[in-house]
Scaffold this active site. Structure first.
Site, PDB file in Angstrom:
ATOM      1  N   LEU B 266      34.358  51.597  43.277  1.00  0.00           N
ATOM      2  CA  LEU B 266      32.928  51.809  42.403  1.00  0.00           C
ATOM      3  C   LEU B 266      33.069  50.800  41.198  1.00  0.00           C
ATOM      4  CD1 LEU B 266      32.228  55.778  42.456  1.00  0.00           C
ATOM      5  CD2 LEU B 266      30.755  53.839  43.501  1.00  0.00           C
ATOM      6  N   GLU B 421      42.721  40.803  34.032  1.00  0.00           N
ATOM      7  CA  GLU B 421      43.678  40.872  34.990  1.00  0.00           C
ATOM      8  C   GLU B 421      44.834  41.228  34.987  1.00  0.00           C
ATOM      9  OE1 GLU B 421      46.190  37.930  37.763  1.00  0.00           O
ATOM     10  OE2 GLU B 421      46.484  38.595  35.565  1.00  0.00           O
ATOM     11  N   GLU B 422      45.565  41.129  33.822  1.00  0.00           N
ATOM     12  CA  GLU B 422      47.004  41.384  33.684  1.00  0.00           C
ATOM     13  C   GLU B 422      46.925  42.859  33.786  1.00  0.00           C
ATOM     14  OE1 GLU B 422      49.229  39.567  33.815  1.00  0.00           O
ATOM     15  OE2 GLU B 422      48.527  37.516  32.710  1.00  0.00           O
ATOM     16  N   GLU B 433      33.185  45.012  43.664  1.00  0.00           N
ATOM     17  CA  GLU B 433      32.499  46.099  43.824  1.00  0.00           C
ATOM     18  C   GLU B 433      31.315  46.439  43.625  1.00  0.00           C
ATOM     19  OE1 GLU B 433      36.622  49.296  43.186  1.00  0.00           O
ATOM     20  OE2 GLU B 433      35.375  48.694  41.471  1.00  0.00           O
ATOM     21  N   ASP B 450      44.825  30.309  38.670  1.00  0.00           N
ATOM     22  CA  ASP B 450      45.151  30.829  37.454  1.00  0.00           C
ATOM     23  C   ASP B 450      46.042  30.014  36.771  1.00  0.00           C
ATOM     24  OD1 ASP B 450      46.631  33.048  36.127  1.00  0.00           O
ATOM     25  OD2 ASP B 450      46.758  34.360  37.504  1.00  0.00           O
TER      26      ASP B 450
END
Lengths: 744, 744
Positions: B266, B421-422, B433, B450
């Site tokens: 979700l 992201e880390e 999602e 990246d």
């Protein structure tokens, strides 16, 4: 370009080349994916062609189709079922009136049949085991059509074998409430045999509910009150009227899910992984057997115990008592018991679908699907052959135009004849499993015409909201059968209507459960679906369904004499479904109105207001749901405006395609494969089964109902919040899909 | 048309109209979905524009971007992270060089931080509890950049708080095998603290494995052998070389899954359902803390017990013993224990993604996505700012052409700067999602850049097979940095190559794990993805990754002096990724070669042959898999032929669109949400994590390995058959998707 690289490659290149040549030779149909000579990207619905199709759909040809289709019993996978596969192939491959191509796909699926050697038996026995009474093994051969080796004796498909015996109890419809009431009244259920009537809950549920109370075996019959408006005498019933004769027995599948029981989520190819049938779920836990009301009367009218509640009484002409056991002044000894012998066998069988394709001229990769099952329980004149007779006539008319070069649809049309529907929508479900992605990506809509005529009063349509507008357009264009002079639409609105907040009084389109082959399309694949038929005047009958449903009396003469003499209702369904099919396959802009989902969402939201107080007590806010519904409405309104603007201009082909992709894919945005992990195949968050009493989003309603029952169980209220979030995410995703496409 | 109906309606119509006007006014971007003035449906890649873009990508501007991006620490959701959100928005909204639009999307996600008041601590204590030695709380401030309040102290994100204490044991890399070996050697693990080195298994797995043996706490350090080619002295390491200084500590997330831990499947909107963090799974079960090798040396070189195996030895200049406890002649008492105090806290924080969009001229509903994360552990010059610096330069060059009116891509381009992201690919996962269906339906490919430069020897690409051809085309066109005169492609093939059965010697494209934001795109959505960077000469270093990874020493000067002086490798990546982006967004036919999947399938099939004997013993046949691979190969070959034929003619826009839909959607056909119910998000049946040792289809390999270990457990072998059937169904579905579209 790639070709040069391949030829310049090393090991494997020659093999690939060879393979390519072979595949190229055998697997590429001539002209595949090349534009039709006359194809124009702006090709739109041709009203003259539509008129022609409607005119050419011939009632008498439908009647002749029905005669042929129903002349012998064609239970799934039997020789006659296979013969009908050949008949369909032949029709669809006819050089004068066939389609572009036709083929079969075969699946190896688990079916259930009564034993050929040991008939199922229901008997009353005395304390020494002597048989005092036996129910019929087969229906009475009233017209010469109800006998013969190909009439499968009445049975409950997938009911386990077993020979339980015990005192008889009457359990009404076999619902959870019914068994609770019996328990409350102190009726002993443990080790009993219960007699139930069809209706109220699903077939298999009667056995599931009974087993929870220790019941040993279940009988099911059709009460004349529920099916014959009370009529039960031989001279009142078929062949003297459309009513079910006393010996008629409704067969049916007692499997809880749909699809092949052994290969959930996988196509049932011969090599597929299969569950061990002992590990498969969804079968009735205890033996169950259907009987006719002639036999049920003997059992029920001799029952002892207290009088059953008023709403448990039926039309057998006696007081229904609860049991257990027989009354003292009846024909059986008080300690007489009922013995139920079930000898059903599970068998792996090959079942075929037949697919017939008309290649689209402009967008061959968009599919409008039109299908019905082919298999029946006995002769299956009504179910499913009234639908198949229409299917064949519609494909003949379209095929003829095609072969003459008069017409080719904008999009591809796929006609389907599904196998083994009666056992649980098996052929259609396996098809959706086999072509899952391809169908999700390319299918515009699925039109189901199973029983095309239940009765001849009115159109009856079930479907998702976006199909309402195209069905209305079709129904307004066609005259209703009879002399009323009304259109099908104007006739329909007299029988089934609702007050729409947008349109005022309109015919009411019902929702889709899992009663026919549309189920995997809408619930598993998220493809906009509909089911079209002609049906009752409810003021004239309260029959649960047409009376000879799933019995040996569902024959050609029954249809010809009682259901639709003259076949004008058949013709009306053919015309309506044909018009819907053509509108979907040929219109430049897909005739799906996504805005019509707004009314559904508003009504679900309105119903959810009833939950608000208790939700807020558990810190669950409806605010995000309100916002999501508003966003959907706004996006849908703007989207429709955009279509209207484009229609006024001369939109380029890609602009039209982009709009159509949004229209086609909207339904998919409501799928969430995580939403209902316990519900096989169900992933549409608006149309999954609702067990909660509040008519709102099903996941929310069910979780709320569960949580309310548990009191303050935090995990149960967490599930309510999770279900609410799933709906909100789906609606927000749907709104996002309708927004301008470069507006992430 | 709909509009007329709405106006003619009753209740609600006025409200809908009003809503429509408001939405219409505010929500429809000008010109949305209308054709660009110069748009032509046959618009194809313009090689001159491509040349221009490649020329204009400026190394010095990338350097300046990097300086700005990395000048302060920008840990996820901190003020500097938010400032960079504004920087990105400003760049993408610049009237001279910006994109069509840019916006942020915010999610409320669960992150983990060390306590501000109670620092985490690792100490050696004697039997009275007196502290004999403490590890550093922060890295040494060597260049003035490693200090200050915004440098987050080293910690293991999501490690639970706790203060375990016990004798120290050396556990190598903390793999399952390592703990088994310790147990076999009789080393007591219960209630111990284990010291492990980074590498071998994932961060969190070290704690998961340890906990199974009753270990109370875990330390992790970076061994100079693994990261510095053995160098460990201050004068050998940064700022004197690119090597990690003794005090450097690798931070990282120890969460087992990806995405926000509390909202699996979700989007983490503020109102979303959230798991209670006590119920959330995937966190390390016991406290764990990373330390530098300076401190690890003190602990490890004083350990007692037996000598560790040869391959457990490292570069700390002493023999590594196993423990438990300290040696008799060391600096600590033999019964000295290690106390680990972890005070990490879970916090709900708002994290932003930034999205920038260039609207496609012809097919705005097809998205080419290009993204990188924005958040770092400390200054994050390399990780992620080398990527973001390239992203900003690429968007500047394209934005400038766009604003000048020189160019507009055929398809839409979506640039993304992901948050958090880390902590576990959180921003990108929440994005997938939120827009699940829309992206599945419309995304052509995802390009991830990246860390753009790990080192300056060679290009390094990971991706799914269909992207190989477009990357090769791009790499052949661009000169490699340095004076070799080679193309990037020809340089690449010198460092990383493989022998292809189709093409001969080619650069090797790696597979995609879950190391960066491509993971949700490929594994959850089935979107063809790739990750592009410049990297090592493996003959010159065996460093596990660039040495200052996730430490306070990952600064601008580090990049400028050691990693890529002159920024020519950055430029090379910008050019390669930019060329790939343009080819994907502008080519008439999508430059994805589906046939390149055949080699993967062949190699998986080849590996599966090793399983054949044991499979056949359990009545499992590989035949259907062989057939499915052959069918895929055949369909892909014929499909490529069809494209070649179309290229020779003048295909109409819808024909091209249909082919491109097949190309785009092929990757989706490999998804099966039922395949790996235990693996969150993983549904790609070819690229799910493989734990089995045989390099075949992951589900098959894993199930086989499991079954083999259990011996003759029927359920385990049934799962092997199920996994095989899932692969066969996916391959058959993929072949069906590639066949002529009207050929069901």
């Amino acid at each position: 370009m790639q070709w040069v690289k391949v030829l310049g490659g090393v090991v494997g290149a020659a093999a690939l080349l060879g393979l390519g040549i072979i595949v190229g030779h055998f697997a590429i149909p001539k002209g595949a994916d090349s534009p039709a000579p006359s194809a124009s990207a702006s090709q739109d619905l041709d009203l003259k062609i539509l008129e022609t199709v409607i005119e050419q759909l011939d009632a008498n040809r439908i009647r002749e189709n029905l005669r042929e289709l129903s002349k012998e019993p064609h239970l799934a996978t039997t020789p006659r079922d296979e013969a009908l596969v050949q008949l369909l192939l032949q029709r669809w491959q006819d050089p004068e009136s066939g389609l572009d191509s036709a083929r079969t796909t075969e699946y190896e699926v688990l079916l259930s049949f009564p034993s050929g050697e040991q008939p199922n038996r229901v008997a009353v026995v005395n304390s020494t085991g002597a048989i005092l009474f036996s129910c019929r093994h087969s229906e009475e051969n009233l017209t010469g059509e109800q006998g013969g080796p190909n009439v499968v004796p009445p049975y409950a498909a997938y009911a386990p074998p077993g020979t339980p015996q015990g005192p008889l109890v009457y359990a009404n419809q076999g619902s959870e409430e019914d068994f609770k009431e019996l328990q409350n009244k102190g009726v002993k259920l443990q080790d009993s045999i219960v007699l139930t009537r069809y209706g109220g809950v699903g077939r298999g549920a009667k056995a599931v509910n009974a087993a929870k109370y220790g019941v040993a075996g279940v009988l099911v019959y059709t009460d004349p009150k529920d099916i014959n408006d009370g009529k039960s005498l031989p001279n009142e019933t078929f062949p003297h009227s459309w009513c079910l004769p006393p010996s008629g027995v409704e067969r049916g599948s007692y499997f809880e899910y749909f699809g092949d029981p052994l290969t959930p989520y996988l196509p049932a190819t011969p090599s597929s992984f299969r569950l061990n049938s002992d590990n498969a779920s969804g079968f009735p836990p205890i033996p169950i057997q259907p009987i006719g009301f002639e036999d049920a009367q003997v059992l029920l009218c001799n029952l002892g115990g207290n009088l059953a509640p008023a709403d448990w009484q039926g039309g057998l002409g006696c007081d229904y008592n609860l049991g257990p056991g027989f009354r003292s002044n009846g024909i059986f000894p008080e300690d007489g018991q009922v013995n139920v012998s079930v000898h059903n066998r599970l068998e792996l069988r090959n079942s075929s679908n037949v697919l017939g394709i008309i290649r689209g001229a402009v967008e061959p990769d968009r599919y409008v699907l039109y299908g019905n099952h082919r298999d029946s329980w006995v002769h299956g004149a009504v179910d499913p052959s009234t639908g198949t007779a229409v299917l064949l006539e519609l494909s003949r008319v379209l095929g003829t135009l095609l072969k003459k070069g008069t017409w080719r649809p904008r999009r591809s049309i796929v006609f389907a004849s599904w196998g083994a529907e009666e056992f649980g929508l098996i052929g259609s479900t396996e098809f959706t499993e086999e072509f899952f992605r391809k169908l999700q990506e390319r299918a515009v809509a699925y039109i189901n015409v199973d029983i095309s005529v239940f009765a001849n009063a009115s159109l009856r349509v079930q479907g998702t909201p976006p199909i309402q507008s195209v069905v209305f357009s079709a129904a307004k264009q066609i005259s209703a059968p009879g002399s009323s002079g009304l259109s099908i639409y104007d006739n329909w609105i007299r029988y089934y209507n609702r007050s729409s907040s947008v349109y005022g009084l309109v015919p009411s389109v019902g929702t889709l459960g899992a009663g026919s082959d549309y189920a995997p399309f809408i619930h598993f694949l998220g493809i906009s679906s509909m089911d079209i038929a002609y049906t009752y005047d409810r003021s004239k009958t309260s029959a649960r369904i047409y009376p000879t449903y799933h019995t040996a009396f569902d024959t050609f003469d029954y249809v010809d004499k009682f259901l639709d003499p003259g076949f004008s209702s058949h013709q009306a369904v053919a015309r309506t479904a044909g018009s819907v099919l053509l509108r979907l396959s040929d219109s430049l802009f897909l005739p799906l109105n996504v805005s019509d989902y707004s009314e559904t969402l508003r009504s679900f939201l309105q119903a959810a207001e009833d939950l608000r107080v208790l939700l807020e007590q558990h810190s669950i806010s409806l605010g995000p749901l309100v916002t999501a519904v508003e966003r959907f409405e706004g996006a849908a309104t703007v989207f429709n405006q955009r279509i209207a603007t484009l229609r006024e201009g001369t939109p380029d082909p890609l602009q039209v395609r982009m709009i159509n992709d949004q229209l086609m894919l909207l339904e998919r945005t409501f799928l969430n494969s995580q939403a209902f992990p316990e519900e096989r195949y169900y992933s549409h968050v608006l149309w999954a089964p609702r067990t909660g009493s509040v008519a709102t989003f099903p996941g929310l309603s069910n979780a709320y109902s569960q949580a309310k029952n548990t009191g303050h169980e935090p995990a149960a209220w967490a599930e309510v919040q999770r279900q609410l979030s799933i709906v909100v995410a789906a609606l927000e995703g749907a709104a996002a899909t309708l927004r301008p496409v470069a507006d992430l």
